[in-house]
Design an enzyme around this catalytic site. Structure first.
Site, short mmCIF file in Angstrom:
data_model
loop_
_atom_site.label_atom_id
_atom_site.label_comp_id
_atom_site.label_asym_id
_atom_site.label_seq_id
_atom_site.Cartn_x
_atom_site.Cartn_y
_atom_site.Cartn_z
N GLN A 1 13.15 -4.28 -6.10
CA GLN A 1 12.82 -5.04 -7.18
C GLN A 1 12.47 -4.27 -8.55
OE1 GLN A 1 9.71 -7.83 -6.01
NE2 GLN A 1 8.17 -6.94 -7.39
N GLN B 1 -4.60 -12.13 -4.52
CA GLN B 1 -3.66 -12.53 -5.67
C GLN B 1 -4.38 -13.42 -6.67
OE1 GLN B 1 -0.76 -14.29 -3.11
NE2 GLN B 1 -0.20 -12.20 -2.03
N VAL C 1 15.41 -6.15 -1.72
CA VAL C 1 16.12 -5.78 -3.06
C VAL C 1 15.16 -4.85 -3.50
CG1 VAL C 1 16.90 -8.26 -3.29
CG2 VAL C 1 14.67 -7.50 -4.33
N TRP D 1 -0.19 -6.76 -6.32
CA TRP D 1 -0.48 -5.92 -7.63
C TRP D 1 0.84 -5.08 -8.17
CZ3 TRP D 1 -2.69 -6.37 -12.00
CH2 TRP D 1 -3.05 -5.50 -12.77
N ASP E 1 -5.91 5.65 1.44
CA ASP E 1 -6.10 4.18 1.04
C ASP E 1 -7.53 3.61 1.30
OD1 ASP E 1 -3.92 1.65 0.62
OD2 ASP E 1 -5.49 1.42 1.95
N HIS F 1 0.66 -1.25 0.06
CA HIS F 1 0.08 0.07 0.17
C HIS F 1 0.90 1.35 -0.01
CE1 HIS F 1 -3.84 -2.12 1.19
NE2 HIS F 1 -3.13 -2.89 1.16
N1 UDP Z 1 9.52 -4.93 -2.87
C1 UDP Z 1 10.82 -4.46 -3.05
N2 UDP Z 1 11.89 -5.36 -2.65
C2 UDP Z 1 11.42 -6.47 -1.74
C3 UDP Z 1 10.31 -6.72 -1.58
C4 UDP Z 1 9.08 -6.32 -2.29
O1 UDP Z 1 11.06 -3.47 -3.71
O2 UDP Z 1 12.49 -7.05 -1.49
C5 UDP Z 1 8.63 -4.14 -3.29
C6 UDP Z 1 7.91 -4.65 -4.83
O3 UDP Z 1 8.76 -4.06 -5.89
C7 UDP Z 1 6.41 -4.25 -4.83
C8 UDP Z 1 6.24 -4.12 -3.29
O4 UDP Z 1 7.47 -4.25 -2.58
O5 UDP Z 1 6.24 -2.95 -5.35
C9 UDP Z 1 5.27 -5.35 -2.84
O6 UDP Z 1 4.00 -5.06 -3.12
P1 UDP Z 1 2.92 -6.06 -3.77
O7 UDP Z 1 1.89 -5.49 -4.16
O8 UDP Z 1 3.50 -6.71 -5.21
O9 UDP Z 1 3.06 -7.45 -2.83
P2 UDP Z 1 2.78 -7.43 -1.21
O10 UDP Z 1 4.37 -7.48 -0.64
O11 UDP Z 1 1.97 -6.40 -0.73
O12 UDP Z 1 2.07 -8.82 -1.08
N1 UDP Z 2 -8.68 -4.24 0.32
C1 UDP Z 2 -10.08 -3.66 0.09
N2 UDP Z 2 -10.78 -3.27 1.10
C2 UDP Z 2 -10.34 -3.22 2.36
C3 UDP Z 2 -9.21 -3.86 2.91
C4 UDP Z 2 -8.49 -4.55 1.57
O1 UDP Z 2 -10.27 -3.46 -1.16
O2 UDP Z 2 -11.04 -2.83 3.23
C5 UDP Z 2 -7.95 -4.72 -0.72
C6 UDP Z 2 -6.63 -4.15 -0.98
O3 UDP Z 2 -6.47 -3.18 -1.73
C7 UDP Z 2 -5.78 -5.35 -0.84
C8 UDP Z 2 -6.69 -6.63 -1.03
O4 UDP Z 2 -7.85 -6.09 -0.61
O5 UDP Z 2 -4.98 -5.20 -1.93
C9 UDP Z 2 -6.23 -7.95 -0.13
O6 UDP Z 2 -5.85 -7.43 1.21
P1 UDP Z 2 -4.64 -8.30 1.80
O7 UDP Z 2 -4.83 -8.15 2.97
O8 UDP Z 2 -4.78 -9.95 1.18
O9 UDP Z 2 -3.59 -7.70 1.02
P2 UDP Z 2 -2.70 -6.46 1.33
O10 UDP Z 2 -3.62 -5.46 1.90
O11 UDP Z 2 -1.46 -6.88 2.11
O12 UDP Z 2 -2.09 -5.87 -0.22
#
Ligand code: UDP
Ligand code: UDP
Length: 450
Positions: free
Chosen positions: A330, A370, A328, A348, A101, A3
């Site tokens: 990424q 996912q 890293v 995402w 958010d 986020h």
């Molecule tokens: N990311 C990064 N380095 C890491 C791990 C994650 O730069 O070692 C960044 C990645 O490029 C992305 C974000 O963290 O922009 C992770 O967001 P994403 O929605 O892909 O997945 P989440 O970690 O929230 O499941």
């Molecule tokens: N999300 C949403 N409404 C909420 C909480 C979460 O739409 O009240 C969405 C948010 O965009 C997120 C997704 O649900 O990408 C999945 O949430 P999760 O906790 O699995 O992942 P994270 O928040 O870590 O990305």
């Protein structure tokens, strides 16, 4: 981070346009080290951005023992949200709009409208397909007279969503996530605009259905402004340990020869699954860069690589495989010409980064949004979704299967051609005159008209 990163990228894009005065409400304390680093990077890079510290009220977290610490943080933000009105109003520079958010939507939209008389926009951190699901879910619940995900969902204008695609926690009406998700879904149509880190050519159907009011009649304007990226001037993504050695190693590998393996900043796999991934990478015969995570919160991660990997693994793959537990950069990795495939959890932000640099994906979604995100990869044709792979419950995907799929997708011409095409479309979208560029201009125009 999933986020926070799109927010820092959006803030950087806003700052780059000039003429927008920006204040950032910073929730404290942070949960992870990565968050703290990114806030520091953001304010160091943009000294003109005003930082407004928001000290969260304590609440009885013990009552939610075992709950994901990031979800608890959202709950604590929501419970402290009534303080945001006075905090924003008390800021010396009068605000003209709020961007927040989605997880705060149901709390902040009424405060913005009733107390502050300000427009309130949502920056949505997932895909437009997920946004459609969130927006439609309350209608589904009301029609089915239920309070949880109880079957397949038909989203008007989008189609049939099997019950196992949305976040599975929505099957439990008592979970904090379900309660927040429904409350936010009910209020999101009251927002003044929704910004999404996607682009028109990537999710044409979901965007059209949302904009035409098919998903929810009277839905606010949807601005697809992605893919958002960290500009070289922001430095917000560069607070990285060991970054240069990873990139230097990639520099020694042939073009498109390396599989990048990472499951996001908070998807910790079980030890047994980690070892099967190792076996699969070894069996694939491919070069690889693998980011291993064993805990949900980085501050708690004290294990050494040698504690989690099979004995002798690092020695056997030396030279062709680089394994790290560090954060890293990424985006820099995916941008690197040595990368030929991304084996990903399908967060995402990660998908948009892969799209932006034309990297084919092997999709291994496990949690939350996912699987819905994986549908975008499948319909875009730039990756292969292993729909039966999971690591929920006790299930483990074997190294043999992982190795075979890595080899297969690395050699898949059709997928790499599509990935190159989608990259072209993404580049066009953000270039001057492209769809995302125009959507951002339209959004900026709404700010100036208030
Ligand atoms: N990311 C990064 N380095 C890491 C791990 C994650 O730069 O070692 C960044 C990645 O490029 C992305 C974000 O963290 O922009 C992770 O967001 P994403 O929605 O892909 O997945 P989440 O970690 O929230 O499941
Ligand atoms: N999300 C949403 N409404 C909420 C909480 C979460 O739409 O009240 C969405 C948010 O965009 C997120 C997704 O649900 O990408 C999945 O949430 P999760 O906790 O699995 O992942 P994270 O928040 O870590 O990305």
């Amino acid at each position: 981070m999933g986020h926070l990163l799109p927010f820092t990228r959006f803030i950087a894009a806003l700052a780059d346009t000039g003429g927008v005065d920006i204040s950032v409400v910073t929730a404290l304390p942070t949960v992870s080290e990565a968050e703290a680093d990114h806030f520091a990077g953001l304010f160091a890079t943009f000294p003109a951005i005003r930082r407004i510290d928001f000290n969260l009220l304590p609440f009885d977290e013990a009552a939610f023992a075992g709950t994901d610490p990031f979800l608890l943080r959202w709950e604590s933000l929501r419970r402290s949200a009534h303080l945001l009105g006075p905090l924003i109003a008390g800021n010396t520079q009068r605000a003209s709009a709020i961007v927040t958010d989605v997880t705060l939507a149901s709390q902040l939209i009424p405060i913005a409208k009733d107390d502050l008389h300000l427009p309130c926009h949502i920056l949505f951190s997932s895909c437009a397909t997920m946004l459609s699901f969130l927006a439609y879910f309350p209608t589904y619940l009301d029609a089915a007279s239920t309070n949880h995900l109880a079957g397949d969902v038909n989203i008007p204008g989008i189609g049939h969503v099997p019950v196992d695609y949305p976040p599975q926690v929505l099957r439990n009406p008592d979970s904090l996530f379900t309660k927040q998700f429904i409350a936010n879904g009910r209020l999101i149509a009251e927002a003044d605009g929704i910004l999404v880190n996607t682009f028109d050519a990537l999710e044409p159907d979901a965007l059209a259905a949302l904009r035409s009011g098919k998903v929810v009649p009277g839905f606010p304007p949807v601005f697809a402004i992605g893919p958002l990226k960290s500009t070289s001037t922001t430095g917000t993504d560069n607070t990285v340990v060991g970054a240069s050695s990873t990139i230097a190693w990639l520099g020694e590998q042939p073009a498109r020869s390396v599989v990048y393996v990472a499951f996001g900043n908070r998807s910790a796999a079980a030890l047994e699954q980690i070892r099967e991934i190792g076996a699969g990478l070894e069996a694939s015969g491919c070069r690889f860069l693998w980011v291993v995570k064993t805990t949900v919160v980085d501050r708690e991660d004290t294990a050494e690589l040698t504690d989690v990997l099979e004995d002798g693994f690092l020695g056997r793959v030396q030279g062709r495989g680089l394994v790290t537990k560090e954060w890293v950069d990424q985006e820099a990795v995916l941008k690197h010409p040595a990368i030929g495939l991304y084996l990903s959890h399908c967060g995402w932000n990660s998908v948009t980064e892969s799209v932006m640099y034309g990297v084919p994906m092997l999709a291994w979604p496990t949690l939350g949004d996912q699987r819905l995100i994986a549908t975008v990869i499948r319909s875009g044709g730039f990756g292969q979704w292993m729909e039966h792979w999971s690591w929920e419950g006790n299930s483990v995907v074997s190294g043999v299967e992982i190795g075979e799929m890595v080899k297969q997708v690395m050699g898949d011409e059709a997928i790499s051609t599509r990935a190159a095409k989608v990259r072209e479309e993404a580049t066009k979208a953000v270039a001057q005159g492209g769809s995302s560029y125009r959507n951002m201009q339209e959004f900026l125009a709404t700010l100036k008209s208030t």
